[in-house]
Motif scaffolding. Structure first.
Motif, short mmCIF file in Angstrom:
data_model
loop_
_atom_site.label_atom_id
_atom_site.label_comp_id
_atom_site.label_asym_id
_atom_site.label_seq_id
_atom_site.Cartn_x
_atom_site.Cartn_y
_atom_site.Cartn_z
N LYS A 26 2.24 -7.65 9.53
CA LYS A 26 2.05 -6.19 9.44
C LYS A 26 3.33 -5.37 8.84
O LYS A 26 3.41 -4.47 8.14
CB LYS A 26 1.96 -5.70 10.83
CG LYS A 26 1.68 -4.08 10.96
CD LYS A 26 0.30 -3.59 10.00
CE LYS A 26 0.39 -2.09 10.29
NZ LYS A 26 -0.61 -1.66 9.09
N SER A 27 4.57 -5.99 9.29
CA SER A 27 5.55 -5.31 8.48
C SER A 27 6.73 -6.41 8.33
O SER A 27 6.99 -7.33 9.02
CB SER A 27 6.39 -4.25 9.30
OG SER A 27 6.95 -4.59 10.44
N SER A 51 5.44 1.40 9.02
CA SER A 51 6.28 0.83 10.25
C SER A 51 7.45 1.42 10.29
O SER A 51 8.17 1.66 11.34
CB SER A 51 6.31 -0.67 10.01
OG SER A 51 7.11 -0.91 8.86
N SER A 78 0.89 -1.23 0.05
CA SER A 78 -0.10 -0.13 -0.12
C SER A 78 0.78 1.05 0.05
O SER A 78 0.57 2.24 -0.63
CB SER A 78 -1.03 0.01 1.32
OG SER A 78 -1.90 -1.04 1.08
N SER A 109 6.77 4.31 4.41
CA SER A 109 6.47 3.19 5.15
C SER A 109 5.78 3.49 6.38
O SER A 109 6.12 4.49 7.10
CB SER A 109 7.98 2.60 5.41
OG SER A 109 7.88 1.52 6.38
C1 BG6 Z 1 3.10 -5.59 3.51
C2 BG6 Z 1 1.89 -5.27 4.31
O1 BG6 Z 1 3.98 -6.43 4.01
O2 BG6 Z 1 4.07 -4.11 3.86
C3 BG6 Z 1 1.23 -4.20 3.66
O3 BG6 Z 1 1.08 -6.52 4.21
C4 BG6 Z 1 2.00 -2.88 3.80
O4 BG6 Z 1 -0.10 -3.83 4.23
C5 BG6 Z 1 3.45 -3.19 3.33
O5 BG6 Z 1 1.60 -2.03 3.04
C6 BG6 Z 1 4.25 -2.11 3.68
O6 BG6 Z 1 4.44 -1.83 5.23
P1 BG6 Z 1 5.11 -0.35 5.65
O7 BG6 Z 1 5.12 -0.62 6.91
O8 BG6 Z 1 6.67 -0.38 4.85
O9 BG6 Z 1 4.37 0.60 5.32
#
Ligand code: BG6
Length: 363
Positions: free
Chosen positions: A358-359, A107, A60, A105
């Protein structure tokens, strides 16, 4: 912790109006019709020296980056694009010393995005973070950037963080535009549009029951198309991603005009299409897309802020009308609800979809 909500995704979707308000707080300047983003560490001369903007992220965050790139091109007229951080890091990228790279990102811990940042820094690229978690690895590695202020996000499927990414990119685009040739009145229009967003999101969320009904109607489809063009294209991609992630329904996003170059062969009564229809100068083109799908017997769910001819689409989900450049932000919200209610109708574990984390902090 859930504050009366059934799951975190629902709670986090509901928190979006306040999350947006937090992201905007203290950053909009009515007098000069611009944004203040002190964390960027870029003065007007440095902002003017930016010749190109590239957004890097995963999932996303990558789609939010694509919405950001569209905003930067529209408001600042600087070439901009987005690329999955993983592709970037592995392809021995040509790093442009005149570009501004944005690592996106929630996370701040996603390994592919962190590795892209390290590759950039090693090659002397200028990279800033667009991160939600303060003190995270990507935030530290970048040293400067835009905090998203979405608050803690628990659900694997990103909602409020993604929304705040796009809101933040609108402010970045406004700032880059206003040190160039974006007029004060155009800037003011964006400032006003951003201020209106929390209320507009509230109105989309209030449509929950109707979106739940539509989701139930199509929950048993095995495949779905998500179609959009230009501003609607990253919206379609994000909508397909959400549906796949939490409902496990196969969804594919296409640029509307690409439909006739292949995927149209798949359209029949069992292949519903979600069509993104912003009330902009491509409206007629998007109405033609709906007609193309309908002519092959495909059901259509239109997501729009325009007035559609009655009976054209099987279902219409309407969002309030704001400033056209900001349409992607609002048009994304019903797609969260559509994925949520589809997953719920199919009895999925919404906050913890199978096979996902989630990450992702591993290769
Ligand atoms: C993925 C998640 O593994 O990581 C996604 O399933 C998320 O929902 C993506 O968008 C990126 O994560 P982040 O923490 O870097 O925005």
């Amino acid at each position: 912790e859930l504050g009366g909500h059934t799951d975190f995704m629902r709670k986090e979707m509901a928190e979006q109006p306040e999350a947006i308000a937090r992201a905007l707080r203290g950053r909009l300047d009515e007098r000069f019709a611009t944004a203040h983003l002190g964390g960027l560490g870029l003065d007007p001369m440095a902002l003017r020296a930016v010749k190109r903007v590239k957004f890097l992220g995963c999932g996303s965050a990558y789609y939010a980056g694509q919405m950001g790139a569209t905003l930067v091109e529209e408001l600042a007229r600087i070439p901009a694009d987005a690329e999955p951080a993983s592709e970037f890091r592995y392809r021995n990228p040509v790093v442009d010393p005149d570009a501004l790279y944005v690592a996106v990102s929630q996370s701040g811990e996603t390994l592919d995005t962190l590795a892209a940042v390290q590759e950039l820094r090693r090659k002397g690229g200028r990279v800033i973070g667009a991160v939600n978690v303060v003190g995270s690895a990507i935030a530290r590695e970048c040293g400067s950037g835009l905090f998203l202020h979405a608050g803690p996000e628990v659900s694997v499927a990103s909602t409020k963080a993604l929304t705040n990414m796009t809101v933040s990119f609108a402010m970045l685009a406004l700032l880059l535009g206003r040190v160039r040739d974006l007029s004060a009145s155009a800037g003011q229009r964006i400032v006003t549009g951003l201020r209106a967003l929390p209320g507009h999101v509230e109105r989309v969320l209030a449509d929950d029951a109707d979106i739940a009904r539509i989701a139930k109607r199509f929950a048993h489809a095995e495949h779905m198309f998500f179609l959009g063009r230009v501003r609607g294209w990253p919206v379609a991609r994000e909508g397909a991603q959400k549906l796949k992630e939490i409902s496990y329904v196969h969804a594919e996003a296409y640029q509307s005009a690409e439909l006739k170059h292949g995927p149209l062969a798949l359209v029949d009564a069992n292949m519903p299409s979600v069509v993104i229809v912003p009330a902009d100068d491509l409206l007629a083109k998007n109405l033609a897309t709906i007609e193309q799908v309908k002519a092959r017997g495909g059901p259509v769910i239109a997501i729009t802020n325009a007035e559609l001819p009655s009976g054209l689409a099987d279902e219409v989900i309407r969002v309030p009308r704001g400033e056209p450049e900001l349409d992607p932000i609002l048009l994304t919200i019903p797609l969260q609800l559509l994925a949520y209610h589809t997953a719920s109708a199919l009895g999925r574990d919404i906050d913890k979809p199978r096979n996902l984390a989630k990450s992702v902090t591993v290769e």
